[in-house]
Motif scaffolding. Structure first.
Motif: not given
Length: 246
Positions: A234-246
């Motif tokens: 989600p746009d509000e979480y794009r600055e979080i580096s620990d999220i990996i899109v699979c």
């Protein structure tokens, strides 16, 4: 400070954060806990936010009080869950000592798990049966079997988990929130998750994008310091580096 000013500030904070705790409000607004709780109650009655245990979430967020059964969740977001599960399975190395949480997405990991010398510990009876059938070394923790999620919970499970030291842990979640962390509806299951998370060197949270902005009854882990595997950020979480899109 006038109540109207506090209300405006609380709503502005929720607009930015989507959720906030009573303790955070006392620190940010320099008010007492009783005032923070009173303001939250007033705004909840006015439909401006949703009051939850220990704080509030934005009105456009969803608070989850009930938990669907495994059967109900199996086909929900299945394509996304399969992509996440496939990536998660690829992270397991031959010498890993893995904790595998109960849940549909963690269960889908087993479809992509190649023959491995890794050892698994799980609180899911179905996961343990499948791993054993494939010839994989697996330990099933003891305790009370919760019928709706087919997960083993209770004090016996918690005590046994404290003896383990996992290289990696893979966990399901009902809600993902920056402020409230990773949440689940049942306090007993949350305690098992929390204990297992604390025993892992690396923690992976498996949650499709529908889980973001959802807050369930009990937090089992804080948001930061965990790797989140998902299908879309989600746009509000794009600055979080620990999220990996699979």
């Amino acid at each position: 400070m006038l109540s109207e000013q506090r209300y405006a500030m609380i709503l502005e904070l929720l607009k930015e954060r989507h959720s906030i705790s009573v303790i955070e409000l006392t620190e940010l607004l320099n008010i007492s806990e009783s005032t923070a709780r009173r303001d939250i109650t007033a705004l909840d009655k006015a439909g401006k936010l949703v009051k939850v245990f220990g704080g509030a979430v934005a009105a456009d967020n969803t608070f989850l009080a009930l938990e669907p059964t495994v059967a109900q969740k199996t086909e929900v977001q299945k394509e996304e869950k399969l992509r996440i599960a496939k990536y998660a399975a690829s992270l397991i190395e031959p010498e890993d000592f893995v904790y595998l949480d109960a849940g549909t997405t963690t269960g889908y990991m087993l479809e992509f798990l190649e023959k491995t010398s890794a050892t698994f510990v799980t609180n899911a009876v179905a996961h343990a049966q499948r791993l054993a059938a494939d010839g994989t070394r697996v330990f099933l923790i003891g305790g009370e079997l919760k019928s709706s999620t087919e997960a083993v919970v209770g004090s016996e499970a918690v005590i046994s988990l404290k003896e383990y030291h996992f290289t990696k842990g893979f966990f399901g979640t009902n809600g993902i929130s920056k402020t409230n962390g990773f949440t689940t509806p049942d306090v007993n299951e949350a305690l098992v998750k929390k204990t297992a998370v604390e025993q892992c060197q690396k923690v992976f949270i498996l949650g499709d994008s529908s889980k973001f902005h959802l807050v369930s009854s009990v937090t089992f882990s804080s948001f930061h310091g965990k790797k989140i595997l998902t299908d879309r950020i989600p746009d509000e979480y794009r600055e979080i580096s620990d999220i990996i899109v699979c």
